[in-house]
Design a protein around this motif. Sequence first.
Motif, PDB file in Angstrom:
ATOM      1  N   UNK A  22      39.715 -57.368  10.254  1.00  0.00           N
ATOM      2  CA  UNK A  22      39.272 -58.026  11.489  1.00  0.00           C
ATOM      3  C   UNK A  22      39.530 -57.147  12.714  1.00  0.00           C
ATOM      4  N   UNK A  23      40.640 -56.436  12.718  1.00  0.00           N
ATOM      5  CA  UNK A  23      40.920 -55.527  13.835  1.00  0.00           C
ATOM      6  C   UNK A  23      39.896 -54.408  13.896  1.00  0.00           C
ATOM      7  N   UNK A  24      39.468 -53.938  12.730  1.00  0.00           N
ATOM      8  CA  UNK A  24      38.431 -52.904  12.700  1.00  0.00           C
ATOM      9  C   UNK A  24      37.118 -53.457  13.281  1.00  0.00           C
ATOM     10  N   UNK A  25      36.773 -54.672  12.911  1.00  0.00           N
ATOM     11  CA  UNK A  25      35.560 -55.300  13.449  1.00  0.00           C
ATOM     12  C   UNK A  25      35.692 -55.577  14.943  1.00  0.00           C
ATOM     13  N   UNK A  26      36.905 -55.860  15.383  1.00  0.00           N
ATOM     14  CA  UNK A  26      37.142 -56.137  16.806  1.00  0.00           C
ATOM     15  C   UNK A  26      36.896 -54.905  17.664  1.00  0.00           C
ATOM     16  N   UNK A  27      36.955 -53.721  17.072  1.00  0.00           N
ATOM     17  CA  UNK A  27      36.713 -52.483  17.811  1.00  0.00           C
ATOM     18  C   UNK A  27      35.238 -52.246  18.115  1.00  0.00           C
ATOM     19  N   UNK A  28      34.375 -52.994  17.464  1.00  0.00           N
ATOM     20  CA  UNK A  28      32.946 -52.857  17.724  1.00  0.00           C
ATOM     21  C   UNK A  28      32.601 -53.420  19.100  1.00  0.00           C
ATOM     22  N   UNK A  29      31.602 -52.854  19.717  1.00  0.00           N
ATOM     23  CA  UNK A  29      31.077 -53.386  20.977  1.00  0.00           C
ATOM     24  C   UNK A  29      30.328 -54.678  20.658  1.00  0.00           C
ATOM     25  N   UNK A  30      30.280 -55.614  21.596  1.00  0.00           N
ATOM     26  CA  UNK A  30      29.618 -56.904  21.315  1.00  0.00           C
ATOM     27  C   UNK A  30      28.201 -56.761  20.772  1.00  0.00           C
ATOM     28  N   UNK A  31      27.398 -55.903  21.395  1.00  0.00           N
ATOM     29  CA  UNK A  31      26.009 -55.751  20.933  1.00  0.00           C
ATOM     30  C   UNK A  31      25.955 -55.182  19.515  1.00  0.00           C
ATOM     31  N   UNK A  32      26.865 -54.270  19.221  1.00  0.00           N
ATOM     32  CA  UNK A  32      26.906 -53.693  17.881  1.00  0.00           C
ATOM     33  C   UNK A  32      27.303 -54.759  16.855  1.00  0.00           C
ATOM     34  N   UNK A  33      28.300 -55.573  17.207  1.00  0.00           N
ATOM     35  CA  UNK A  33      28.768 -56.620  16.302  1.00  0.00           C
ATOM     36  C   UNK A  33      27.647 -57.600  15.959  1.00  0.00           C
ATOM     37  N   UNK A  34      26.927 -58.069  16.952  1.00  0.00           N
ATOM     38  CA  UNK A  34      25.882 -59.071  16.706  1.00  0.00           C
ATOM     39  C   UNK A  34      24.601 -58.459  16.141  1.00  0.00           C
ATOM     40  N   UNK A  35      24.504 -57.130  16.148  1.00  0.00           N
ATOM     41  CA  UNK A  35      23.271 -56.488  15.679  1.00  0.00           C
ATOM     42  C   UNK A  35      23.177 -56.400  14.158  1.00  0.00           C
ATOM     43  N   UNK A  36      24.289 -56.606  13.458  1.00  0.00           N
ATOM     44  CA  UNK A  36      24.282 -56.438  12.005  1.00  0.00           C
ATOM     45  C   UNK A  36      25.005 -57.616  11.345  1.00  0.00           C
ATOM     46  N   UNK A  37      24.279 -58.347  10.528  1.00  0.00           N
ATOM     47  CA  UNK A  37      24.858 -59.523   9.879  1.00  0.00           C
ATOM     48  C   UNK A  37      26.063 -59.169   9.013  1.00  0.00           C
ATOM     49  N   UNK A  38      26.159 -57.941   8.556  1.00  0.00           N
ATOM     50  CA  UNK A  38      27.291 -57.546   7.717  1.00  0.00           C
ATOM     51  C   UNK A  38      28.597 -57.662   8.490  1.00  0.00           C
ATOM     52  N   UNK A  39      28.597 -57.287   9.745  1.00  0.00           N
ATOM     53  CA  UNK A  39      29.807 -57.403  10.567  1.00  0.00           C
ATOM     54  C   UNK A  39      30.190 -58.869  10.743  1.00  0.00           C
ATOM     55  N   UNK A  40      29.215 -59.662  11.089  1.00  0.00           N
ATOM     56  CA  UNK A  40      29.443 -61.095  11.327  1.00  0.00           C
ATOM     57  C   UNK A  40      29.916 -61.790  10.044  1.00  0.00           C
ATOM     58  N   UNK A  41      29.223 -61.553   8.942  1.00  0.00           N
ATOM     59  CA  UNK A  41      29.594 -62.197   7.687  1.00  0.00           C
ATOM     60  C   UNK A  41      30.973 -61.746   7.215  1.00  0.00           C
ATOM     61  N   UNK A  42      31.270 -60.479   7.390  1.00  0.00           N
ATOM     62  CA  UNK A  42      32.578 -59.966   7.017  1.00  0.00           C
ATOM     63  C   UNK A  42      33.684 -60.609   7.854  1.00  0.00           C
ATOM     64  N   UNK A  43      33.438 -60.746   9.145  1.00  0.00           N
ATOM     65  CA  UNK A  43      34.426 -61.371  10.028  1.00  0.00           C
ATOM     66  C   UNK A  43      34.658 -62.826   9.623  1.00  0.00           C
TER      67      UNK A  43
END
Length: 143
Positions: A22-43
Amino acid sequence: MPYDIEKILKKITIIRNCIKNLEELANLKPKEFVSDFIYYDSAKYNLQIAIEAMIDIGNHIISRSGLDSPKTYADTFEILGKYNILPIDMVNTYKQMAKFRNRIVHFYDDVNEEEIYSILQNNLIDFKKYINSIGAFLGQKLI
């Protein structure tokens, strides 16, 4: 000691691994996070698993201590607070986490990327506080 420390430590390891992810995912920029379902689903998955591990630890302690039986996952944290296993000022936070876990599992269409991202930015410390509280109760440093 009536607790299965090995079982609790395995659950703590699961929480730690989820926090790391989760900390690794938290390092993503908001637009990057929401741009890929893999990040969201993983979180979502890592949040769900970490919260379930917290509940499992709590229920193990409650069961082995002969405390009141929880009727809901949120009750688990209420009972742990009532018996000073968790700090009373964190109980509501943990209860909200249990309710959030239920939303992920049962009302998944009611959870969105922005909410998950906000949790990544603001609430991961709550998992570490839980681990510290359980460690203090058991007389062990767990983090």
